[in-house]
Design an enzyme around this catalytic site. Structure first.
Site, PDB file in Angstrom:
ATOM      1  N   ASP A   9     126.285   2.390  -1.725  1.00 30.43           N
ATOM      2  CA  ASP A   9     125.739   3.477  -0.912  1.00 30.43           C
ATOM      3  C   ASP A   9     126.342   4.780  -1.435  1.00 30.43           C
ATOM      4  O   ASP A   9     127.422   4.778  -2.049  1.00 30.43           O
ATOM      5  CB  ASP A   9     126.111   3.254   0.557  1.00 30.43           C
ATOM      6  CG  ASP A   9     125.760   4.435   1.439  1.00 30.43           C
ATOM      7  OD1 ASP A   9     124.607   4.880   1.399  1.00 30.43           O
ATOM      8  OD2 ASP A   9     126.663   4.925   2.150  1.00 30.43           O
ATOM      9  N   LEU A  10     125.685   5.897  -1.202  1.00 28.90           N
ATOM     10  CA  LEU A  10     126.184   7.171  -1.729  1.00 28.90           C
ATOM     11  C   LEU A  10     126.994   7.945  -0.697  1.00 28.90           C
ATOM     12  O   LEU A  10     128.219   7.975  -0.749  1.00 28.90           O
ATOM     13  CB  LEU A  10     125.014   8.015  -2.253  1.00 28.90           C
ATOM     14  CG  LEU A  10     124.312   7.488  -3.515  1.00 28.90           C
ATOM     15  CD1 LEU A  10     123.150   8.393  -3.911  1.00 28.90           C
ATOM     16  CD2 LEU A  10     125.292   7.332  -4.666  1.00 28.90           C
ATOM     17  N   ASP A  11     126.318   8.589   0.250  1.00 28.88           N
ATOM     18  CA  ASP A  11     126.988   9.495   1.181  1.00 28.88           C
ATOM     19  C   ASP A  11     127.954   8.752   2.090  1.00 28.88           C
ATOM     20  O   ASP A  11     127.602   7.765   2.732  1.00 28.88           O
ATOM     21  CB  ASP A  11     125.942  10.245   2.021  1.00 28.88           C
ATOM     22  CG  ASP A  11     125.026  11.090   1.158  1.00 28.88           C
ATOM     23  OD1 ASP A  11     125.480  12.118   0.652  1.00 28.88           O
ATOM     24  OD2 ASP A  11     123.867  10.678   0.971  1.00 28.88           O
ATOM     25  N   THR A  43     120.593   3.465  -1.456  1.00 30.49           N
ATOM     26  CA  THR A  43     120.777   4.661  -0.644  1.00 30.49           C
ATOM     27  C   THR A  43     119.541   4.991   0.182  1.00 30.49           C
ATOM     28  O   THR A  43     118.426   4.571  -0.142  1.00 30.49           O
ATOM     29  CB  THR A  43     121.113   5.869  -1.565  1.00 30.49           C
ATOM     30  OG1 THR A  43     121.260   7.054  -0.780  1.00 30.49           O
ATOM     31  CG2 THR A  43     120.010   6.105  -2.585  1.00 30.49           C
ATOM     32  N   GLY A  44     119.753   5.768   1.227  1.00 28.58           N
ATOM     33  CA  GLY A  44     118.636   6.299   1.989  1.00 28.58           C
ATOM     34  C   GLY A  44     118.000   7.489   1.296  1.00 28.58           C
ATOM     35  O   GLY A  44     116.876   7.880   1.620  1.00 28.58           O
ATOM     36  N   LYS A 195     118.028  -2.106   2.842  1.00 30.77           N
ATOM     37  CA  LYS A 195     118.697  -2.151   1.544  1.00 30.77           C
ATOM     38  C   LYS A 195     118.872  -3.598   1.084  1.00 30.77           C
ATOM     39  O   LYS A 195     118.755  -3.905  -0.106  1.00 30.77           O
ATOM     40  CB  LYS A 195     120.048  -1.449   1.627  1.00 30.77           C
ATOM     41  CG  LYS A 195     119.979   0.054   1.844  1.00 30.77           C
ATOM     42  CD  LYS A 195     121.371   0.665   1.875  1.00 30.77           C
ATOM     43  CE  LYS A 195     121.306   2.160   2.119  1.00 30.77           C
ATOM     44  NZ  LYS A 195     122.642   2.788   2.118  1.00 30.77           N
ATOM     45  N   ASP A 218     128.857   2.538   4.894  1.00 33.74           N
ATOM     46  CA  ASP A 218     129.598   3.175   5.985  1.00 33.74           C
ATOM     47  C   ASP A 218     128.764   3.421   7.231  1.00 33.74           C
ATOM     48  O   ASP A 218     129.305   3.756   8.279  1.00 33.74           O
ATOM     49  CB  ASP A 218     130.171   4.522   5.519  1.00 33.74           C
ATOM     50  CG  ASP A 218     129.090   5.581   5.330  1.00 33.74           C
ATOM     51  OD1 ASP A 218     128.072   5.297   4.655  1.00 33.74           O
ATOM     52  OD2 ASP A 218     129.258   6.700   5.866  1.00 33.74           O
ATOM     53  N   ASN A 221     122.524   2.300   8.431  1.00 34.47           N
ATOM     54  CA  ASN A 221     121.527   1.854   7.460  1.00 34.47           C
ATOM     55  C   ASN A 221     122.111   0.934   6.391  1.00 34.47           C
ATOM     56  O   ASN A 221     121.389   0.479   5.504  1.00 34.47           O
ATOM     57  CB  ASN A 221     120.815   3.044   6.813  1.00 34.47           C
ATOM     58  CG  ASN A 221     121.764   3.987   6.096  1.00 34.47           C
ATOM     59  OD1 ASN A 221     122.954   4.050   6.399  1.00 34.47           O
ATOM     60  ND2 ASN A 221     121.248   4.736   5.143  1.00 34.47           N
TER      61      ASN A 221
END
Length: 280
Positions: A9-11, A43-44, A195, A218, A221
């Site tokens: 995941d990114l953010d 990622t979203g 995901k 985190d 999602n």
């Protein structure tokens, strides 16, 4: 050692609060790539807002964007892309219901075409990454194509009520999840999208066994992905609900949680203190 697939995941996970990949985590990830392990972004965000990190880490894997609604391979034209959208009439019905709730804003995305109900500079700046075509105005009139996702911005006290309404009236057709970063919004995608489903779609292509999948997240999602992976890892800054289902909780995104976990898992012996001090 068999190759592992490391899903990122990114953010709030791979990226620190300055939206950067920190030197230590980058060193660990690039070391693992050299050993034959695979990195994949889940990622979203749309691809236009994640490609900078894809190229920074020199990835050669598919990407799971829009929380699994769009799965594609930027470097392989033979990969069979998967793009699942919301029904247009249903989308208009949902938008009308949201308007009746008096939400702050509604954003619809059709891959790289962004529709904003109301102009908001912060949202505009965030969603303009990658220079998409952006149109502002009433989505009931401007949105004329089935969207990849709908994002809802609302006051904090309204979020539970909106989620309850979406579940009550649209549960058979949609999934909805709360984002905490980069914007506090509710995301709506087609029912069944996640995901985890995106990762499952590509694992055969990558020739990776499910038991060799590590996933970091985190937020809300990331829940299905963390449950799906053999090694589902929650960030220290993550939601309590996510931590409860994770196999392990690592340090926060600002404390090199990914790098420190993977260094220990793969016994890399890359000194955290040495790398951090060399970049001060």
């Amino acid at each position: 050692m068999s190759s592992y697939l490391i899903c990122l995941d990114l953010d709030g996970t791979l990226l620190n609060d300055d939206k950067k990949i920190t030197p230590y985590t980058k060193k660990v990830l690039t070391t693992l790539q050299k050993q034959g392990h695979k990195l994949m972004i889940a990622t979203g965000r749309p691809y236009r807002a994640s490609q900078i990190y894809y190229h920074e880490l020199n990835m050669d894997t598919p990407v799971v964007n829009f929380n699994g609604a769009f799965v594609h391979h930027p470097k392989d034209d033979h990969f069979q892309n998967k793009h699942e959208v919301l029904d247009l009439d249903l989308s208009h019905e949902i938008i009308q219901s949201l308007n009746n709730f008096g939400v702050s804003n509604i954003i619809a995305e059709v891959k790289d075409y962004v529709f904003l109900n109301n102009f908001d500079q912060k949202l505009f700046d965030g969603f303009s990454m990658g220079n998409p075509k952006i149109e502002t105005g009433d989505l009931l009139y401007s949105l004329n194509e089935s969207p990849t996702s709908i994002l809802v911005e609302a006051e904090e006290f309204m979020i539970p009520r909106i989620k309850q309404m979406l579940t009550r009236f649209y549960a058979e057709n949609i999934e909805h999840r709360r984002w905490g970063s980069p914007f506090p919004v509710i995301e709506i995608v087609k029912q069944g999208i996640s995901k985890a489903r995106g990762i499952d779609y590509v694992k055969t292509y990558l020739d990776v066994d499910r038991n060799h999948i590590i996933a970091f997240g985190d937020e809300d999602n990331d829940l299905e992905m963390i449950k799906y992976a053999k090694h589902g890892i929650a960030m220290g800054n993550g939601l309590d609900e996510l931590k409860h289902v994770a196999n392990h909780v690592t340090y926060s995104n600002n404390e090199d949680g990914i790098g420190r976990y993977l260094n220990d898992f793969f016994h890399l012996n890359i000194s955290y203190e040495t790398v951090v001090e060399s970049h001060i």
